[in-house]
Design a protein around this motif. Structure first.
Motif, short mmCIF file in Angstrom:
data_model
loop_
_atom_site.label_atom_id
_atom_site.label_comp_id
_atom_site.label_asym_id
_atom_site.label_seq_id
_atom_site.Cartn_x
_atom_site.Cartn_y
_atom_site.Cartn_z
N TYR A 105 0.71 -1.19 0.07
CA TYR A 105 0.04 -0.06 0.05
C TYR A 105 0.89 1.26 -0.18
O TYR A 105 0.63 2.18 -0.90
N ALA A 106 1.84 1.30 0.82
CA ALA A 106 2.72 2.42 0.85
C ALA A 106 3.52 2.63 -0.28
O ALA A 106 3.74 3.85 -0.83
N ALA A 107 3.83 1.62 -0.75
CA ALA A 107 4.93 1.60 -2.03
C ALA A 107 4.13 2.31 -3.11
O ALA A 107 4.49 2.84 -3.91
N ALA A 108 2.90 1.77 -3.39
CA ALA A 108 1.76 2.15 -4.46
C ALA A 108 1.64 3.61 -4.27
O ALA A 108 1.60 4.22 -5.44
N LEU A 109 1.37 4.10 -2.92
CA LEU A 109 1.17 5.57 -3.00
C LEU A 109 2.24 6.23 -3.15
O LEU A 109 2.23 7.46 -3.35
N ASP A 110 3.38 5.84 -2.57
CA ASP A 110 4.60 6.77 -2.97
C ASP A 110 4.89 6.80 -4.17
O ASP A 110 5.46 7.78 -4.70
N GLU A 111 4.98 5.70 -5.09
CA GLU A 111 4.89 5.81 -6.57
C GLU A 111 3.99 6.69 -7.06
O GLU A 111 4.15 7.61 -7.82
N ARG A 112 2.56 6.87 -6.75
CA ARG A 112 1.67 7.84 -7.20
C ARG A 112 2.08 9.24 -6.76
O ARG A 112 2.00 10.10 -7.73
#
Length: 479
Positions: free
Chosen positions: A417-424
């Protein structure tokens, strides 16, 4: 110490938390200030005040709430959003500590350890059993719209208790002035907490009238004035126009049924364990309560009062929105029930031992340290292993918060979750990208504790365009 250790997963999983939904809507202007000037606090506070005024006139009359929401920690960096959980837990502890100090230390001078234990235990139980953990502990916009004002109500009750038992007119006047300030702040929060505060103040007026005293009258007037400013604001008129409210008779019946169902579902095994853990503390607290006290002689009164408070808090959303309300609202109703259950249990104990002179040997009142530690540990573990319940479909927890956090940290969904939102966020913060395209989260990137909602395919529905200063933000269809 064991309770503090068991709380560690609650804060560890918070490190993977990130902003979502209305976090962006309310904090767009303050985020812009941080991007331009850094942590320029005078400018940030002024911008938060301007945001508050805008929403007061255009969306809702919560004249304190929007100010807090504009300062969500993610404006400094998405990873700072983890502070949300620490803030909420600290606020709950502070409110419980103030209440415990007023009710326990007042009658038992020098019992600082008892107050500290009671505060830690109650905070632990609230964190573990909260009906909707996402909206109460991890989503800033949901939690900060309710919990801080509920904590202010707890401070208010603690001050009223001191005024009621105090003898120094000067101190009582100062405490009453503080009550008025708290009521003015509560009036700028959510309507359900304001209604709860008014119901408590009505009870206080009745109790003080028995002593020919009128100290709670001024705070009651201030709270009503805050509610008036809140309800008559231009923003409230705008928002209320979008609700289809129920009729008054329908709301009364529906809220009565929902209150009864809620209480039945909340009378579960973790609550029994919680009350048993609290029994030694309550036993100490009732030692100095006179047997002629009304609540002791009629132990059903606190239980009846608790039901009225729960019913009143559920009645308001039933009347204005036609239902029980969101999970973040149910959380504060549940905490109110928890406090009422403690008071009711204390009065029942007092009735048994002070009025009926019963000779019952309750567990924990007379036992050696080793047995007490074993029983206490078993009760604490029971609370940790079972989640909270609500009457709203889809909100039942699989586990209590700590166990759920461990489960999710092991399966890796918070990390994803954190990785996906950091990428976003990297895409949205890239100045070379003027028309951003982002993807929705997958099912493997939605941890139950952290995930509230996500963007939907199509045009930006979260206000990301304004927040990040883009020409447009498009959400692509999932593959």
């Amino acid at each position: 110490m064991g309770m503090l250790v068991l709380m560690i997963p609650v804060f560890v999983i918070a490190m993977y938390n990130r902003p979502s939904a209305d976090d962006y809507v309310y904090a767009a202007q303050t985020y812009g200030v941080v991007q331009q000037s850094g942590a320029d606090w005078p400018k940030l506070l002024q911008t938060a005040l301007d945001t508050d005024l805008y929403f007061y006139n255009n969306w809702q009359g919560l004249y304190i709430s929007a100010f807090l929401l504009a300062l969500q920690p993610g404006i400094f960096d998405g990873r700072w959003y983890a502070v949300t959980t620490f803030i909420i837990v600290l606020l709950i502890f502070a409110g419980v500590f103030a209440l415990s100090s007023a009710l326990i230390r007042r009658s038992h001078a020098g019992r600082g350890r008892t107050v500290l234990f009671a505060s830690l235990l109650f905070t632990f139980a609230v964190v573990q059993g909260m009906p909707n953990q996402v909206e109460g502990l991890y989503w800033y916009n949901g939690a900060m719209n309710y919990i801080p004002f509920f904590v202010l109500a707890m401070f208010l009750v603690s001050l009223l208790a001191r005024v009621y038992t105090g003898t120094n007119p000067g101190k009582k006047a100062g405490q009453t002035i503080l009550c008025c300030v708290l009521c003015a702040l509560i009036g700028g929060g959510h309507h359900v907490v304001i209604l709860l505060t008014l119901m408590v103040l009505v009870l206080a007026v009745v109790l003080f009238a028995g002593k020919r005293s009128a100290w709670p009258v001024a705070p009651s007037i201030i709270c009503l004035a805050g509610l008036y400013l809140n309800m008559t604001s231009p923003g409230t008129q705008v928002r209320m126009s979008g609700f289809s409210s129920a009729s008054l008779p329908e709301a009364i019946v529906k809220s009565f049924i929902l209150a009864a169902l809620s209480i039945v579902r909340w009378l579960d095994l973790p609550l029994v364990c919680f009350l048993l853990l609290f029994t030694p503390v309550l036993w100490q607290a009732i030692q100095d309560i006179p047997p002629e006290t009304v609540a002791i002689r009629h132990p059903w009164l606190p239980a009846a009062g608790t039901f009225v408070l729960v019913w009143g808090m559920i009645w308001l959303p039933s009347y204005t929105m036609g239902g029980i309300g969101p999970g973040r609202l149910i959380n504060v109703v549940w905490i109110t029930f928890l406090i009422g259950a403690l008071v009711s249990w204390a009065c029942l104990l007092g009735w048994f031992f002070r009025v009926k002179k019963a000779r019952l040997n309750f567990p924990g009142l007379r036992m050696n340290f080793r047995k007490g530690l074993l029983i206490g540990t078993a009760l604490v573990l029971c609370i940790v292993c079972i989640g909270g319940h609500t009457v709203k479909e889809g909100l039942d927890n699989r586990f209590a918060t700590s166990l759920e956090a461990v489960w999710e940290l092991v399966n890796g969904t918070p990390q994803a979750y954190a990785a996906a939102l950091d990428e976003r966020e990297a895409i949205l913060e890239d100045p070379s990208v003027t028309d951003a395209v982002i993807r929705p989260l997958t099912e493997d990137e939605k941890p139950a504790l952290l995930y509230f909602t996500d963007v939907q395919p199509g045009p930006d529905n979260w206000g990301l365009t304004e927040y990040y200063g883009k020409n447009s933000v498009q959400i692509q269809q999932p593959e």
